[in-house]
Design a protein around this motif. Sequence first.
Motif, PDB file in Angstrom:
ATOM      1  N   VAL A 251      42.535 -16.224  29.799  1.00 47.60           N
ATOM      2  CA  VAL A 251      42.131 -16.525  28.417  1.00 47.60           C
ATOM      3  C   VAL A 251      42.494 -15.357  27.516  1.00 47.60           C
ATOM      4  CG1 VAL A 251      40.160 -16.960  26.884  1.00 47.60           C
ATOM      5  CG2 VAL A 251      40.295 -18.097  29.113  1.00 47.60           C
ATOM      6  N   TYR A 252      42.260 -14.133  27.977  1.00 46.25           N
ATOM      7  CA  TYR A 252      42.599 -12.946  27.184  1.00 46.25           C
ATOM      8  C   TYR A 252      44.111 -12.823  27.017  1.00 46.25           C
ATOM      9  CZ  TYR A 252      37.768 -11.722  28.234  1.00 46.25           C
ATOM     10  OH  TYR A 252      36.409 -11.741  28.357  1.00 46.25           O
ATOM     11  N   PHE A 253      44.837 -13.172  28.097  1.00 46.56           N
ATOM     12  CA  PHE A 253      46.301 -13.112  28.005  1.00 46.56           C
ATOM     13  C   PHE A 253      46.809 -14.080  26.944  1.00 46.56           C
ATOM     14  CE2 PHE A 253      50.359 -15.054  29.245  1.00 46.56           C
ATOM     15  CZ  PHE A 253      51.185 -13.939  29.172  1.00 46.56           C
ATOM     16  N   LEU A 254      46.255 -15.286  26.921  1.00 41.40           N
ATOM     17  CA  LEU A 254      46.684 -16.285  25.931  1.00 41.40           C
ATOM     18  C   LEU A 254      46.349 -15.822  24.514  1.00 41.40           C
ATOM     19  CD1 LEU A 254      45.580 -19.542  27.797  1.00 41.40           C
ATOM     20  CD2 LEU A 254      47.923 -18.743  27.430  1.00 41.40           C
ATOM     21  N   LEU A 255      45.206 -15.179  24.336  1.00 33.65           N
ATOM     22  CA  LEU A 255      44.843 -14.659  23.018  1.00 33.65           C
ATOM     23  C   LEU A 255      45.800 -13.554  22.594  1.00 33.65           C
ATOM     24  CD1 LEU A 255      40.947 -14.500  23.349  1.00 33.65           C
ATOM     25  CD2 LEU A 255      42.258 -16.084  21.927  1.00 33.65           C
ATOM     26  N   LEU A 256      46.130 -12.660  23.520  1.00 30.09           N
ATOM     27  CA  LEU A 256      47.054 -11.565  23.216  1.00 30.09           C
ATOM     28  C   LEU A 256      48.470 -12.081  22.982  1.00 30.09           C
ATOM     29  CD1 LEU A 256      45.827  -8.947  25.864  1.00 30.09           C
ATOM     30  CD2 LEU A 256      45.513  -8.831  23.376  1.00 30.09           C
ATOM     31  N   ALA A 257      48.801 -13.201  23.628  1.00 33.62           N
ATOM     32  CA  ALA A 257      50.145 -13.784  23.474  1.00 33.62           C
ATOM     33  C   ALA A 257      50.267 -14.634  22.221  1.00 33.62           C
ATOM     34  CB  ALA A 257      50.494 -14.605  24.711  1.00 33.62           C
ATOM     35  N   GLN A 262      45.457 -22.653  22.859  1.00 31.51           N
ATOM     36  CA  GLN A 262      45.520 -22.884  24.298  1.00 31.51           C
ATOM     37  C   GLN A 262      44.370 -22.165  25.004  1.00 31.51           C
ATOM     38  OE1 GLN A 262      49.432 -22.155  25.867  1.00 31.51           O
ATOM     39  NE2 GLN A 262      48.831 -22.574  27.979  1.00 31.51           N
ATOM     40  N   ALA A 263      44.019 -20.975  24.501  1.00 37.28           N
ATOM     41  CA  ALA A 263      42.911 -20.223  25.087  1.00 37.28           C
ATOM     42  C   ALA A 263      41.589 -20.950  24.885  1.00 37.28           C
ATOM     43  CB  ALA A 263      42.846 -18.822  24.479  1.00 37.28           C
ATOM     44  N   LEU A 264      41.396 -21.519  23.688  1.00 38.56           N
ATOM     45  CA  LEU A 264      40.149 -22.213  23.373  1.00 38.56           C
ATOM     46  C   LEU A 264      40.023 -23.550  24.092  1.00 38.56           C
ATOM     47  CD1 LEU A 264      39.965 -21.450  19.536  1.00 38.56           C
ATOM     48  CD2 LEU A 264      38.593 -20.426  21.351  1.00 38.56           C
ATOM     49  N   GLU A 267      38.341 -25.384  29.486  1.00 38.41           N
ATOM     50  CA  GLU A 267      37.112 -26.134  29.717  1.00 38.41           C
ATOM     51  C   GLU A 267      36.094 -25.287  30.479  1.00 38.41           C
ATOM     52  OE1 GLU A 267      35.930 -30.566  31.477  1.00 38.41           O
ATOM     53  OE2 GLU A 267      38.032 -29.966  31.240  1.00 38.41           O
ATOM     54  N   GLU A 268      36.611 -24.484  31.412  1.00 42.36           N
ATOM     55  CA  GLU A 268      35.727 -23.640  32.211  1.00 42.36           C
ATOM     56  C   GLU A 268      35.016 -22.612  31.333  1.00 42.36           C
ATOM     57  OE1 GLU A 268      35.961 -21.024  36.311  1.00 42.36           O
ATOM     58  OE2 GLU A 268      37.642 -20.942  34.917  1.00 42.36           O
ATOM     59  N   ALA A 269      35.753 -21.970  30.429  1.00 44.44           N
ATOM     60  CA  ALA A 269      35.154 -20.960  29.555  1.00 44.44           C
ATOM     61  C   ALA A 269      34.090 -21.571  28.651  1.00 44.44           C
ATOM     62  CB  ALA A 269      36.241 -20.280  28.725  1.00 44.44           C
ATOM     63  N   ARG A 270      34.352 -22.790  28.149  1.00 38.67           N
ATOM     64  CA  ARG A 270      33.373 -23.448  27.275  1.00 38.67           C
ATOM     65  C   ARG A 270      32.095 -23.769  28.036  1.00 38.67           C
ATOM     66  NH1 ARG A 270      37.833 -26.644  25.720  1.00 38.67           N
ATOM     67  NH2 ARG A 270      36.839 -28.509  26.592  1.00 38.67           N
ATOM     68  N   TRP A 271      32.225 -24.285  29.255  1.00 37.98           N
ATOM     69  CA  TRP A 271      31.048 -24.575  30.074  1.00 37.98           C
ATOM     70  C   TRP A 271      30.301 -23.296  30.431  1.00 37.98           C
ATOM     71  CZ3 TRP A 271      28.225 -28.671  31.287  1.00 37.98           C
ATOM     72  CH2 TRP A 271      28.764 -29.946  31.074  1.00 37.98           C
ATOM     73  N   ILE A 377      41.473 -31.377  34.368  1.00 35.55           N
ATOM     74  CA  ILE A 377      40.815 -30.225  33.769  1.00 35.55           C
ATOM     75  C   ILE A 377      41.830 -29.490  32.894  1.00 35.55           C
ATOM     76  CG2 ILE A 377      41.284 -28.711  35.753  1.00 35.55           C
ATOM     77  CD1 ILE A 377      38.511 -27.426  35.206  1.00 35.55           C
ATOM     78  N   ASP A 378      41.420 -29.168  31.694  1.00 32.21           N
ATOM     79  CA  ASP A 378      42.299 -28.531  30.698  1.00 32.21           C
ATOM     80  C   ASP A 378      43.568 -29.349  30.445  1.00 32.21           C
ATOM     81  OD1 ASP A 378      40.458 -26.495  30.530  1.00 32.21           O
ATOM     82  OD2 ASP A 378      41.570 -25.119  31.816  1.00 32.21           O
ATOM     83  N   GLY A 379      43.421 -30.671  30.498  1.00 26.84           N
ATOM     84  CA  GLY A 379      44.548 -31.546  30.200  1.00 26.84           C
ATOM     85  C   GLY A 379      45.533 -31.719  31.334  1.00 26.84           C
ATOM     86  N   ARG A 380      45.253 -31.129  32.496  1.00 24.99           N
ATOM     87  CA  ARG A 380      46.167 -31.231  33.636  1.00 24.99           C
ATOM     88  C   ARG A 380      45.457 -31.853  34.824  1.00 24.99           C
ATOM     89  NH1 ARG A 380      47.086 -25.874  32.078  1.00 24.99           N
ATOM     90  NH2 ARG A 380      45.975 -25.147  33.931  1.00 24.99           N
TER      91      ARG A 380
END
Length: 479
Positions: A251-257, A262-264, A267-271, A377-380
């Motif tokens: 998630v941090y990598f996606l935010l930095l990228a 995509q980071a938001l 589903e796991e992070a939201r739960w 999960i997460d669209g996949r």
Amino acid sequence: MNKRMIAYIVGWILIFEALFMILPCIVALIYKEASGFSFLITIFLCLCAGGPFVRKPPKNKIFYTREGFVTVALSWIVLSCFGALPFIISGYIPNPVDALFETVSGFTTTGASILTDVEALPYCLIFWRSFSHWIGGMGVLVFILTLLPMSGGSHMSLMKAESPGPSVSKLVPKVQSTAKILYEIYIVLTIVQIILLLIGKMPLFDALATSFGTAGTGGFGIKNDSMASYSPYLQTVTTIFMILYGINFSVYFLLLAGRPKQALQSEEARWYLGIIGVSILVIALQIRHLYPSFGVGLHHAAFQVASIITTTGFATTDFNLWPEVPRCILLLLMFAGACAGSTGGGIKISRLIILAKTVKKELYQLIHPQSVRQVVIDGRAVEHDVLRSINVFMVLYFMIFAFSVLFISVDGNDLITNFSAVAATLNNIGPGLELVGPTQNFSLFSNWSKLVMIFDMLAGRLELFPLLLILTPETWRKF
């Protein structure tokens, strides 16, 4: 089986452990502690044991999943055995089983301790305890992956075996680059926490040790009351960072990228964040009468929820004295754990989400037998191999849990103590309930029970399979 490559990597583990021990030697030098000689002796032994294996790199550097699992299990066992030597040599933990328990608890980021008076230890040993959390948090083999030249699927085989969670994905095309990115994020978060703790006027040594324990979600306190004597500001900073370290690092990598959408979508992070929020609110309402104000209760509830779900194990209050509902919630959070791909332990939120969706799918197909549904999960869509491995993991998990509770019951302690002790060690949390609560320790158990819980700590950190594989005769018959 590429035995030469396995020995080569284990040899490098010992070399790096020797290098890591230079830091407690420096601490001993600063505080003029004679116990620093125990680290010098251990450094010499690590170099003597590991040097012959790394002197000449093997020609064949390729190995696959089975070798990866064996390498990871052996590396963690060797790392822990040599890491326990300073405690034994210095004489502060003369019992080898106790020393091994303390060291395994450190490297596996469990935080369960047999020490009755932590503050009686010299600074160099206190530093080593906390630093072992930082080493084990991201995984020493992930660190080695950033440095060792390897071929083919070798990197991924090691990373899959050591990384927590049901699956491991590459953030960038090269696995070695992925390992570097993970460690860069890990180091930056650690440095930021140290700075924020220093701003709150925490002493430098305390800030380093606390940040190491938070980063690895380990929770070895450097004071007998864990975090209770620190200011609310310092406790709040630690609460925030415990939660941050429990989030999947991708998630941090996606935010930095620059991919926040995509980071938001995680589903796991939201739960994970939702469970934390609801748990804090319910517990705060339940314990409001125990503290001067609702705000103070909310503060302690937030800290303990963050500490338990991320399997860190720090404490600001004796939650063993809380009512049954809050204690039950904390016990359930012990099993839930943090996100996959974080430094936290436990079953992992992603596994629980996938299991819940699998149950929902099966119930739907009972009503509509002709329907074809996938777990997404997460669209996949989740692959069948992942579903199978999760199912096997859960069966093994509860089998190990049940037998561990049975094995340590020979000591004659009450069921809640035994149950929560196994939950605390298998999920790499630290404190449990009753006789192993946040103000107690694990010194009451016999050597036999400690060995059982040492196995649990290693099995929990390595996600069961690597440790069980080296205990399987078939593995060695083909070795």
